[in-house]
Design a protein around this motif. Sequence first.
Motif, PDB file in Angstrom:
ATOM      1  N   GLY A 215       0.877  -1.176   0.098  1.00 25.87           N
ATOM      2  CA  GLY A 215      -0.032   0.088  -0.160  1.00 25.87           C
ATOM      3  C   GLY A 215       0.862   1.184   0.053  1.00 25.87           C
ATOM      4  O   GLY A 215       2.009   1.232  -0.105  1.00 25.87           O
ATOM      5  N   ARG A 216       0.203   2.535   0.365  1.00 26.52           N
ATOM      6  CA  ARG A 216       0.989   3.559   0.362  1.00 26.52           C
ATOM      7  C   ARG A 216       0.492   4.077   1.705  1.00 26.52           C
ATOM      8  O   ARG A 216      -0.595   3.904   2.553  1.00 26.52           O
ATOM      9  N   GLU A 217       1.823   4.720   2.420  1.00 27.04           N
ATOM     10  CA  GLU A 217       1.800   5.347   3.712  1.00 27.04           C
ATOM     11  C   GLU A 217       0.690   6.176   3.873  1.00 27.04           C
ATOM     12  O   GLU A 217       0.431   7.327   3.239  1.00 27.04           O
ATOM     13  N   CYS A 218      -0.381   5.830   5.017  1.00 20.65           N
ATOM     14  CA  CYS A 218      -1.515   6.706   5.159  1.00 20.65           C
ATOM     15  C   CYS A 218      -2.197   6.931   3.981  1.00 20.65           C
ATOM     16  O   CYS A 218      -2.628   8.016   3.353  1.00 20.65           O
ATOM     17  N   GLY A 219      -2.453   5.862   2.923  1.00 23.95           N
ATOM     18  CA  GLY A 219      -2.831   6.007   1.460  1.00 23.95           C
ATOM     19  C   GLY A 219      -4.262   6.215   1.277  1.00 23.95           C
ATOM     20  O   GLY A 219      -4.547   5.944   0.054  1.00 23.95           O
ATOM     21  N   ASP A 223      -2.594   2.422  -3.668  1.00 25.21           N
ATOM     22  CA  ASP A 223      -1.290   1.712  -3.882  1.00 25.21           C
ATOM     23  C   ASP A 223      -0.149   2.622  -4.102  1.00 25.21           C
ATOM     24  O   ASP A 223      -0.425   3.998  -4.502  1.00 25.21           O
ATOM     25  N   GLU A 224       1.198   2.586  -4.070  1.00 19.57           N
ATOM     26  CA  GLU A 224       2.117   3.581  -4.184  1.00 19.57           C
ATOM     27  C   GLU A 224       2.174   3.567  -5.874  1.00 19.57           C
ATOM     28  O   GLU A 224       2.506   4.921  -6.223  1.00 19.57           O
ATOM     29  N   CYS A 253      -2.617   2.199   5.610  1.00 20.19           N
ATOM     30  CA  CYS A 253      -3.145   2.569   4.414  1.00 20.19           C
ATOM     31  C   CYS A 253      -4.453   2.248   4.184  1.00 20.19           C
ATOM     32  O   CYS A 253      -5.300   3.065   3.575  1.00 20.19           O
ATOM     33  N   TYR A 254      -5.031   1.064   4.848  1.00 23.07           N
ATOM     34  CA  TYR A 254      -6.385   0.683   4.354  1.00 23.07           C
ATOM     35  C   TYR A 254      -7.546   0.804   5.075  1.00 23.07           C
ATOM     36  O   TYR A 254      -7.440   1.099   6.476  1.00 23.07           O
TER      37      TYR A 254
END
Length: 433
Positions: A215-219, A223-224, A253-254
């Motif tokens: 995932g992406r940080e605090c996303g 996704d990245e 992220c989620y």
Amino acid sequence: MSCPLRLFRPCGYGQPIPMDARPIRAPVRCPRPRPRPRPEVANGTDRRPATRLARAKPRQPERTAPMKITRLETFGTPDLAFVRATTETGAQGWGQVSTYLADITTEVFHRQIAPHALGTDATDFADTLDLIQEREHKFPGSYLRRAMAGLDTALWDLNGKLQGKPVVELLGGTPGKLRAYASSMKRDITPADEAARFRRLRDEQGFTAFKWRVGRECGRDQDEWPGRTPEVVQTVSRALGDGIDKLVDANSCYSAPRAIELGHLLQDNGIGHFEEPCPYWDYDATARVRAALALDVTGGEQDCEYSSWQLMLDRRSVDILQPDVMYMGGIHRTLHVARMAAAAGLPVTPHAANLGLVTICTMHLLKALPNAGKYLEFSIEGADYYPWQQGLFRNDPYRIEDGHAIITAEPGWGVEIDPDWLARAAYRVSELA
């Protein structure tokens, strides 16, 4: 309201964590669905009931004569700052405030920590940490804790040197080898490149456990880059094969539904550790993820107040607690969280994401915890990712042998700060009048 910081008064050092000290309220663990055997159980993690963890018999502590703290110095950069504590006898110890914006934390240290610590007993300092909490009750939260860590870790080092013992022995453990997992911090790396460097570390340094990022940080469920997470999960898992512990970190992220969906993919690929799947402050969302999956859901690196940990336990949000020694405010406060985890029957695998002093402190702590998790987090990132962690120590405290870090029998933390680094750092001092 009474101050929650009354952990224990170490009348000198040399005893393990007093698990039989004042009881801490623990949540009732309710049954929840378990679709398949939990990897942590299958791999031998200690899930003894809290009552057994509480029966560890402390050794009798060794007393040292009281001595006043007379000087507190900081040597820092915006990324990292070391603390040197000196007593009236000339005894000294080294510690560190938490990394990142350390120049701000250093200001907090000299304005809100040092004034309360100067003149107090360096050999019996648990109550000094309580005092700081009480005197600075208008300022709870991260910066105060990050600054407290500098005092706490410097005084543990000082007491180890006074007694000629490593900190791990002051905590009731023993020096030696500690299994580590290779921890990747990168999201800008391709799945193929991540798999390749993991295989190299497995073959060259003997690591048997690896963690990578999803995932992406605090996303916010993003996704990245599109498709990266399913690809990196499957590519790295296949590359490592069987007999390797596999961990992933989502860094908040989620949403719960998306984390549960991804969690099934993780389980299908032999991954047994899902770290911070949801925004870390949303304990209910994380609890829903934990209830739906068989793998271990973990978290806690960002939390620095006891009330947050109690809420996490009350909500039954995680299977493994992950306090960060530096974010928490030092060893004493992290021990308190370890006791909370023990009362709930849970293991502790602390967060330690760089090769400043935090990983050294975590090594000593883990070797003494009755409810320690299976391994130490060990960052595999170098100068391209953490340029500021280069050249900190004259010795090499981070040698890996067959996938294990080494805790030496040297007094205190067993490290020597590089004088050249200190000479370049911004200097500040607070002294007893």
